[in-house]
Design a protein around this motif. Structure first.
Motif, PDB file in Angstrom:
ATOM      1  N   UNK A 525       0.796  -0.772   0.026  1.00 22.84           N
ATOM      2  CA  UNK A 525      -0.017   0.002   0.078  1.00 22.84           C
ATOM      3  C   UNK A 525       0.798   1.359  -0.039  1.00 22.84           C
ATOM      4  N   UNK A 526       1.940   0.977   0.339  1.00 21.53           N
ATOM      5  CA  UNK A 526       2.655   2.404   0.724  1.00 21.53           C
ATOM      6  C   UNK A 526       3.183   2.487  -0.617  1.00 21.53           C
ATOM      7  N   UNK A 527       3.428   1.606  -1.851  1.00 21.90           N
ATOM      8  CA  UNK A 527       3.779   2.427  -3.489  1.00 21.90           C
ATOM      9  C   UNK A 527       2.475   3.051  -4.143  1.00 21.90           C
ATOM     10  N   UNK A 528       2.705   4.129  -5.180  1.00 19.68           N
ATOM     11  CA  UNK A 528       1.999   4.695  -5.915  1.00 19.68           C
ATOM     12  C   UNK A 528       1.319   3.393  -6.675  1.00 19.68           C
ATOM     13  N   UNK A 529      -0.578   3.648  -6.873  1.00 19.19           N
ATOM     14  CA  UNK A 529      -1.610   2.958  -7.597  1.00 19.19           C
ATOM     15  C   UNK A 529      -1.746   1.826  -7.021  1.00 19.19           C
ATOM     16  N   UNK A 530      -1.625   0.914  -5.631  1.00 19.27           N
ATOM     17  CA  UNK A 530      -2.037  -0.069  -5.282  1.00 19.27           C
ATOM     18  C   UNK A 530      -3.244  -0.844  -6.374  1.00 19.27           C
ATOM     19  N   UNK A 531      -3.322  -1.518  -6.943  1.00 21.40           N
ATOM     20  CA  UNK A 531      -4.501  -2.337  -7.225  1.00 21.40           C
ATOM     21  C   UNK A 531      -5.889  -2.216  -7.048  1.00 21.40           C
ATOM     22  N   UNK A 532      -7.236  -2.935  -7.616  1.00 16.11           N
ATOM     23  CA  UNK A 532      -8.041  -3.482  -6.897  1.00 16.11           C
ATOM     24  C   UNK A 532      -8.231  -4.355  -6.304  1.00 16.11           C
ATOM     25  N   UNK A 533      -7.403  -5.618  -6.682  1.00 14.19           N
ATOM     26  CA  UNK A 533      -7.589  -6.143  -6.025  1.00 14.19           C
ATOM     27  C   UNK A 533      -6.953  -6.807  -4.416  1.00 14.19           C
ATOM     28  N   UNK A 534      -5.438  -5.415  -4.767  1.00 15.91           N
ATOM     29  CA  UNK A 534      -4.762  -5.881  -3.365  1.00 15.91           C
ATOM     30  C   UNK A 534      -5.409  -4.453  -2.068  1.00 15.91           C
ATOM     31  N   UNK A 535      -6.575  -3.685  -3.130  1.00 17.58           N
ATOM     32  CA  UNK A 535      -7.256  -2.724  -1.463  1.00 17.58           C
ATOM     33  C   UNK A 535      -7.861  -3.489  -1.173  1.00 17.58           C
ATOM     34  N   UNK A 536      -8.913  -4.672  -1.621  1.00 13.92           N
ATOM     35  CA  UNK A 536      -9.943  -4.775  -1.633  1.00 13.92           C
ATOM     36  C   UNK A 536      -9.297  -6.225  -0.067  1.00 13.92           C
ATOM     37  N   UNK A 537      -8.175  -6.567  -0.900  1.00 12.51           N
ATOM     38  CA  UNK A 537      -7.869  -7.507   0.731  1.00 12.51           C
ATOM     39  C   UNK A 537      -6.992  -6.878   1.530  1.00 12.51           C
ATOM     40  N   UNK A 538      -6.357  -5.401   1.563  1.00  8.61           N
ATOM     41  CA  UNK A 538      -5.970  -4.882   2.142  1.00  8.61           C
ATOM     42  C   UNK A 538      -7.362  -4.753   3.152  1.00  8.61           C
ATOM     43  N   UNK A 539      -8.503  -4.656   2.432  1.00  8.38           N
ATOM     44  CA  UNK A 539      -9.074  -3.894   3.584  1.00  8.38           C
ATOM     45  C   UNK A 539      -9.340  -4.860   4.160  1.00  8.38           C
ATOM     46  N   UNK A 540      -9.636  -6.232   3.641  1.00 12.98           N
ATOM     47  CA  UNK A 540     -10.370  -7.635   4.156  1.00 12.98           C
ATOM     48  C   UNK A 540      -9.767  -7.346   5.948  1.00 12.98           C
ATOM     49  N   UNK A 541      -8.493  -7.353   5.321  1.00 19.57           N
ATOM     50  CA  UNK A 541      -7.268  -7.551   6.554  1.00 19.57           C
ATOM     51  C   UNK A 541      -7.181  -6.737   7.231  1.00 19.57           C
ATOM     52  N   UNK A 542      -7.993  -5.536   7.096  1.00 24.01           N
ATOM     53  CA  UNK A 542      -7.450  -4.783   8.163  1.00 24.01           C
ATOM     54  C   UNK A 542      -9.115  -4.784   9.258  1.00 24.01           C
ATOM     55  N   UNK A 543     -10.204  -5.262   8.292  1.00 25.13           N
ATOM     56  CA  UNK A 543     -11.491  -5.252   9.559  1.00 25.13           C
ATOM     57  C   UNK A 543     -11.870  -6.418   9.685  1.00 25.13           C
ATOM     58  N   UNK A 544     -11.154  -7.606   9.324  1.00 27.65           N
ATOM     59  CA  UNK A 544     -11.098  -8.966  10.523  1.00 27.65           C
ATOM     60  C   UNK A 544     -10.128  -9.663  10.619  1.00 27.65           C
ATOM     61  N   UNK A 545      -8.994  -9.162  10.456  1.00 27.94           N
ATOM     62  CA  UNK A 545      -7.366  -9.791   9.901  1.00 27.94           C
ATOM     63  C   UNK A 545      -7.410  -9.838  12.157  1.00 27.94           C
ATOM     64  N   UNK A 546      -5.964  -9.630  12.274  1.00 28.22           N
ATOM     65  CA  UNK A 546      -5.609 -10.152  13.297  1.00 28.22           C
ATOM     66  C   UNK A 546      -6.040  -8.555  14.416  1.00 28.22           C
ATOM     67  N   UNK A 547      -6.230  -9.592  15.468  1.00 28.84           N
ATOM     68  CA  UNK A 547      -7.336  -8.218  16.300  1.00 28.84           C
ATOM     69  C   UNK A 547      -6.453  -7.034  16.628  1.00 28.84           C
ATOM     70  N   UNK A 548      -4.891  -6.833  17.158  1.00 27.59           N
ATOM     71  CA  UNK A 548      -4.132  -5.944  17.233  1.00 27.59           C
ATOM     72  C   UNK A 548      -3.443  -5.047  16.159  1.00 27.59           C
ATOM     73  N   UNK A 549      -4.123  -6.148  15.046  1.00 24.30           N
ATOM     74  CA  UNK A 549      -3.785  -5.037  13.725  1.00 24.30           C
ATOM     75  C   UNK A 549      -5.028  -4.044  13.430  1.00 24.30           C
ATOM     76  N   UNK A 550      -6.162  -4.622  13.678  1.00 24.53           N
ATOM     77  CA  UNK A 550      -7.088  -4.114  12.958  1.00 24.53           C
ATOM     78  C   UNK A 550      -7.630  -2.268  12.960  1.00 24.53           C
TER      79      UNK A 550
END
Lengths: 644, 626
Positions: A525-550
């Motif tokens: 995500x730090x790099x410019x222009x992340x793809x939709x797939x990356x954005x989607x996965x990252x959103x999922x991870x931040x929403x329901x991933x490891x509790x301490x990192x949400x």
């Protein structure tokens, strides 16, 4: 040179000539003296060396003839006595010696050439040409002292002879006489007449750059070389020295750029006398001259030499082959093929020529069925011929004979273990089998074949990606992650890197290594222009991933950004997921219901639908949803359930 | 190698050695009577040649056969190397000579074997070699040999032999007492390609020796390329007439068997960057603590494989760092300073200018310079061949094997080069010489600051021109100076014993790993010696370098009169550092530095006078010379 030394060389020839007039002693010219000669006695104008007859053993007949004739002309000369005062005769003889020197020089018979040049100079001391050519020979041998002396003599006769100035400056440099070298190079640059000589300026600048480099003056080197290169852009060898200077200055990027431009062409100046060296005659000499041109990427120039070589010795398969190679290089395939075939006929015992024909024929589109028998014949004669086995494998692959092709490649690998051409080709054949198995629905065989392919060519990222994908589809996420990780390590910036990285993230998430997968996503995500797939996965991870990192807020931003960029079912699913994570179950339910309807209408696979319906139920129950990588069928894991 | 033996043989044989060397000189001059009883007080200066060629006299009777039959097969002119190794573990260096034979042999024809000579050095320093080829089992080494590398691949304390052949390579395991068994097949080293040199190193820091093999060109007798001179006369080919081979990196699995990791560890640069490899040497060129590899390629850009450490895996977007990257072009040691791809043959890595980093010296064809790449720091090199004085002496000879040594015991590094042509000298051939490749060897004396001056051969040894190829340097008679073992293509083996008078104290060290009988030289260990006066020297334990040859792993320095070594800092190949105290008692000996018996760096660095890494800086006043 003393009489005794000359005596050791063989017969001495005394020629009384060139007395008086313009043929008198020239300042700076070393006229040999006779040991023990009486003071006041008339000095011989020249002391000639007998040029020994070169060994003609093993030479081709035409060359033998040429050299024998040259040798005979010299022998004849040695028996002649020129009458006193025959200045014209002496000059004529000098010319004959000189011409013979040029002939020997061209054939690489440098000892004989040097003697001829020396004799020519003694006979005609006012002619600087022979001294100059003699100096070139000495410079070539790196007899620097002799070369410096001889160039000095040329300059005694013609102080403005630019090639001698340049060459002698270079000789001084090599001798460590830096001041003298610098003065001479600088003189060229300072004198407009001298520097007008074609190529003189860039050569002198290069010379000064080399001197500056030895003194550690890197900035000066850069300045001089840039100037030289601007004046003679084709002199790409200068980029090496430029790179070196940049390195000294600590400028890695400039050094890398200069290195990338570096080639083999040195700075050159016009040098008409050196061009007099007779291009050696004879088929082999022509062949070698042509080969040299071919090596420096000049097939057009090579062509005339190779044609001459072939004409001079039509029975030589090497000449036919060389001409064929040149023609092939020039795109004249038909004639090239004929010549390869001719070479093969001329040397039926040597499979090299059959191979050449086969290679060119394949390139020209000849049917592999026609080529394979010739290659098999070649390999029967030379079973250790690596390239032959490799080409036969290509042939057999094109013929669809995969098993036979694999056999050829195995043989190549026995001859050259680890040979990348063989391993990659063999791996490709295993991959081909794997794809066939996959289309037959045989996943077990697919995996087996792909694993063999990867074992053979572990750095072929496409194979690892294929294997990783098949492993993921069969639920072996841990194994998949290993292969994908290895693929990424092999080529982290290649064309497939993006796809591999995404698959790797999924594999890591699905295999329970959510933190590792998330770390890649966050870095991405730090790099410019992340793809939709990356954005989607990252959103999922931040929403329901490891509790301490949400980070539900950022998850929502990313999900929205992804969905706005491209509205996809995955995006909608993620929107619902992040809403549930933020506690907005009502909106999450709306999104999820609409998505379920759409998926039902599309008649998508049951698994996806089941997953969506499960999450819909969770939202209705007021529970946070699960990301796709948190759900595995049939036994569903529910890590989010463990959260308070 | 029974390393404990090194120390037991730490005798100062100054007197006995001098008496033999100078006796010969005096006999020639009719002065023998003067010597009787005068040994302890007699001083000869440097009037006697510093080297005495003794090979046949001490039992080293070996004649290399290249099998030439007028066909001008390329492999004929390329062999062969030699090795100095302690094959029987008795503390002195034995000799291994690689043999050739007819290269294009008919099926079933057995080639002559290589030869092993065991050193029977007596207490007085008298050398005698015994041919142990049959008893060692090495009479079965009947491939067409090129080079040899030595190292203990299975960690049993005994040095093993790797043979680089024109044909399948071989690994011979040392069973002890000078006996060997072939384990090529099960060790996974039986590569049939044309290999010339090899180097043992622990590139992955796992404690065992891995192997880098320099392969030359793809050559086939069946599909034969015939090369000719411009006159049409058949002559020997050069590498440009063939496809270059790729080298091979073999990882030791820990049990003395190997796996080929070339593709995955060397990566795309290995796949794309072929080079006709002839020489290979290892060192930490960029000072990052990992062993790197330098490969001398014939008429192609050389390789500098910089070891980038562990593969980091795919954990991030920029992940995937390879273990090795070829940085030669960027570092400035791929081509000559003028951008020419030279015909590189032999190679040496070491601190040649006394500034504590690793420089490179390489031998080349005539009309090219032998090239001195000075390490400029930051991973960059500069071709300083002309400035160093090494270029001018090298233009008329074709250099192969090479060695660094302090032949005159003045504390400065000198360079030896074995020369021999690769194409026949036209005039000499015309005059009837049957194999006109012979040339005189050369020695360049170190003057300090990276400058050298050629010493005329006649002042060195009674030696005529020969077709020099391999050179192995080592202290064959354990007397604290470096001797030279020289192989000649299609000619006899030569052993030059250094007879230079010891006017200054010397110090030898041999860092070892392993316990008891398993102790072995710690290949890759970096050693920094510091004297009580605060002067320092640096060296790395290796057996590689030169051309197709293997050298003595021990490190040897000459000190100034009255100078006492204070301590030595050893950085083991896995990065662990230990410091050992030294003293007067260590002079005139080979001191074994066994891992685990020194002070750890942390303990040592508490002391203000310890040898710390920060002190090892380029330049400054602490030069590695007395």
């Amino acid at each position: 040179m003393s009489l005794s030394r000359c005596g050791a060389l063989g017969m001495l020839i005394w020629m009384a000539a060139c007395s008086g007039g313009s043929a008198g002693p020239v300042s700076g010219l070393e006229v040999p003296e006779l040991e023990g000669s009486e003071p006041g006695a008339p000095e011989p104008a020249a002391l000639l060396e007998v040029v020994p007859e070169p060994s003609l053993e093993g030479m081709e007949p035409e060359v033998r003839e040429v050299l024998r004739a040259a040798s005979q002309s010299l022998t004849q000369l040695s028996s002649e006595r020129i009458a006193s005062g025959g200045e014209e005769d002496a000059r004529r003889l000098a010319e004959i010696y000189g011409q013979n020197g040029l002939l020997y020089h061209g054939f690489g018979l440098e000892g004989a050439a040097a003697m001829c040049y020396r004799n020519a100079s003694r006979l005609n001391p006012m002619e600087p040409k022979w001294l100059y050519l003699s100096a070139i020979l000495s410079q070539g041998h790196r007899d620097l002292e002799a070369a410096a002396g001889l160039f000095g003599q040329v300059l005694g006769l013609d102080p403005a002879h630019v090639p001698s100035l340049l060459r002698s400056a270079e000789v001084f440099r090599l001798q460590g006489r830096a001041d003298e070298a610098e003065a001479r190079f600088q003189r060229i640059l300072d004198d407009p007449t001298l520097s007008a000589h074609p190529g003189a300026r860039p050569y002198a600048l290069w010379g000064l750059a080399k001197l500056a480099n030895a003194q550690g003056k890197a900035e000066r080197v850069v300045e001089l070389l840039r100037s030289a290169i601007s004046q003679q852009p084709e002199a790409d060898a200068l980029f090496h020295a430029l790179a070196s200077a940049h390195r000294r200055l600590g400028d890695r990027e400039q050094a890398a750029e200069a290195s990338s431009k570096a080639g083999a062409q040195a700075a050159r100046f016009e040098d008409p006398w050196s061009e007099l060296i007779r291009p050696a005659e004879g088929a082999t000499a022509q062949l070698l001259l042509g080969n040299a041109q071919l090596r420096v990427g000049n097939p057009q120039a090579a062509l005339s030499y190779h044609r001459r070589a072939h004409r001079l010795n039509p029975q030589d398969p090497a000449a036919a082959r060389a001409l064929a190679l040149t023609l092939e290089e020039l795109g004249q395939t038909a004639e090239s093929l004929e010549l390869y075939a001719e070479a093969g006929r001329l040397s039926a015992a040597n499979p090299l020529y059959l191979y050449d024909w086969a290679r060119a024929a394949m390139k020209a589109g000849t049917a592999p069925e026609q080529v394979a028998p010739e290659l098999e014949r070649a390999l029967a004669a030379a079973p250790d011929f690596l390239n032959g086995h490799l080409l036969l494998a290509t042939c057999r692959t094109r013929m669809g004979e995969v098993e036979a092709a694999m056999e050829s490649l195995q043989r190549a690998l026995e001859l050259s273990p680890g040979e990348p051409r063989a391993t990659v080709a063999l791996a490709g054949l295993w991959a081909r089998r794997a794809h066939q198995s996959l289309s037959d629905g045989d996943v077990a065989s697919t995996l087996q074949f792909l694993k063999k392919a990867v074992e053979l060519a572990p750095t072929e990222v496409s194979l690892r990606l294929d294997l990783g994908s098949v492993l993921m589809s069969s639920g072996a996420f841990k194994d998949a992650a290993e292969h994908l990780q290895a693929a990424l390590a092999s080529d982290p910036r290649g064309d497939l890197a993006r796809e591999i990285r995404l698959k790797l993230v999924e594999a890591l998430l699905f295999s329970g290594r959510a933190e590792d997968g998330g770390a890649i996503l966050m870095a991405w995500l730090e790099r410019p222009g992340p793809s939709v797939a990356v954005l989607t996965l990252a959103a999922q991870w931040l929403a329901v991933g490891p509790e301490t990192l949400r980070d539900e807020r950022r998850a929502a931003q990313l999900a929205q950004q992804g969905f706005e960029t491209q509205a996809t079912p995955e995006g909608a699913e993620t929107m619902a997921l992040v809403l549930s994570a933020a506690g907005d179950f009502a909106t999450a339910i709306l999104w999820q219901e609409r998505l379920v309807e759409q998926i039902q209408s599309l008649q998508a696979d049951g698994r996806t639908l089941r997953r969506l319906e499960r999450n819909l139920k969770r939202y209705r129950d007021g529970r946070r949803g699960l990301a796709p990588w948190q759900v595995s069928e049939p036994a569903e894991k529910d890590p989010a359930d463990h959260q308070p | 190698m029974a390393v404990s033996q090194w120390t037991s043989l730490s005798l100062d044989r100054r007197c006995s050695k001098l008496s033999r060397g100078d006796r010969r000189y005096l006999l020639r001059n009719g002065l023998w009577c003067l010597l009787a009883g005068l040994c302890p007080i007699f001083s000869f200066g440097q009037s006697a040649p510093p080297f005495e060629e003794v090979a046949s006299r001490v039992g080293l009777r070996f004649e290399h056969q290249n099998g030439r039959d007028g066909s001008f097969y390329f492999p004929e002119i390329m062999g062969a190397g030699v090795a100095l190794l302690d094959a029987d573990g008795d503390g002195d260096l034995d000799v291994y000579a690689v043999q050739g034979g007819p290269p294009a042999r008919r099926k079933g024809t057995r080639l002559p074997s290589d030869q092993l000579f065991l050193n029977r050095l007596d207490k007085d320093g008298a050398l005698r070699f015994v041919d142990a080829t049959e008893s060692s089992g090495l009479s079965a080494t009947t491939e067409y040999g090129m080079g040899v590398a030595v190292g203990d691949v299975d960690g049993d304390g005994r040095v093993d032999l790797f043979l680089a052949n024109y044909g399948p390579n071989q690994l011979w395991r040392n069973l002890g007492r000078g006996r060997f068994e072939e384990i090529s097949e099960r060790a996974g080293v039986r590569d049939p390609r044309w290999s010339v040199s090899a180097a043992f190193l622990d590139y992955d820091r796992d404690g065992d020796l891995d192997l880098y093999v320099a392969n030359y060109v793809v050559h086939s007798f069946g599909a034969r390329v015939v090369c000719k001179s411009p006159t049409g006369a058949v002559s020997y080919c050069g590498p440009q007439n063939f496809t270059a081979e790729r080298d091979q990196l073999l990882r030791n699995r820990g049990d003395g068997t190997f796996e080929d990791v070339s593709a995955e560890v060397l990566g795309p640069a290995w796949i794309e960057g072929r080079g006709a490899g002839l020489g290979v040497t290892t060192a930490d060129f960029d000072g990052d603590g990992w062993m790197d590899i330098y490969v001398a390629n014939d008429l192609a850009a050389n390789h500098l494989w910089l070891n980038r450490g562990s593969v980091t895996g795919g954990a991030g977007p920029d992940s995937g760092t390879r273990r090795f990257e070829d940085e030669a072009l960027l570092a400035g040691c791929a081509l000559s300073g003028e951008g020419e791809a030279q015909a590189s043959m032999g190679v040496i890595a070491g601190d040649l200018d006394g500034d504590f980093d690793v420089d490179l010296f390489m031998t080349h064809l005539d009309r090219q310079t032998n090239t001195f790449y000075r390490n400029e720091g930051q991973g960059f090199f500069a071709d300083v061949s002309l400035e160093s004085g090494l270029a001018n002496g090298s233009w008329t000879s074709t250099g192969f094997g090479t060695a660094k040594l302090d032949y005159d015991l003045d504390g400065r590094m000198d360079l030896f080069i074995a020369n021999g042509r690769v194409t026949e000298h036209a005039a000499r051939k015309a005059a009837g010489e049957s194999y006109a490749l012979a040339e005189g060897d050369q020695l360049f004396r170190g003057l300090g600051d990276g400058r050298f001056a050629e010493v005329p051969l006649r002042e060195l040894a009674e030696s005529g021109p020969e077709v020099g190829r391999g050179v192995a340097a080592g202290d064959v008679d354990n007397d604290g100076d470096t001797d030279l073992l020289i192989s000649n293509n299609h000619g006899p083996l030569r052993l030059w014993i250094n007879r230079t008078e010891h006017r200054k104290p010397w110090l030898g060290v041999v860092p070892t790993i392993g316990t008891g009988g398993r102790a072995r030289p710690a290949i890759g260990a970096e050693v920094v010696v510091e004297t009580a006066k605060g002067r320092r020297w640096v060296g790395t334990v290796t057996t590689d370098g030169s051309y197709a040859s293997a050298k003595d792993p021990r490190l040897l320095w000459t000190l100034s009169p009255g100078e006492i070594p204070a301590r030595v800092r050893v950085t083991w190949s896995d990065g662990v550092i230990e410091v050992f105290e030294l003293g007067r008692q260590d002079l005139g000996t080979y001191r074994e530095l066994r891992r685990g018996t020194g002070q750890t760096a942390a303990d040592a660095e508490e002391r203000p006078d310890s040898v710390g890494s920060s002190e090892i800086q380029r330049g400054g006043e602490s030069e590695g010379r007395p």
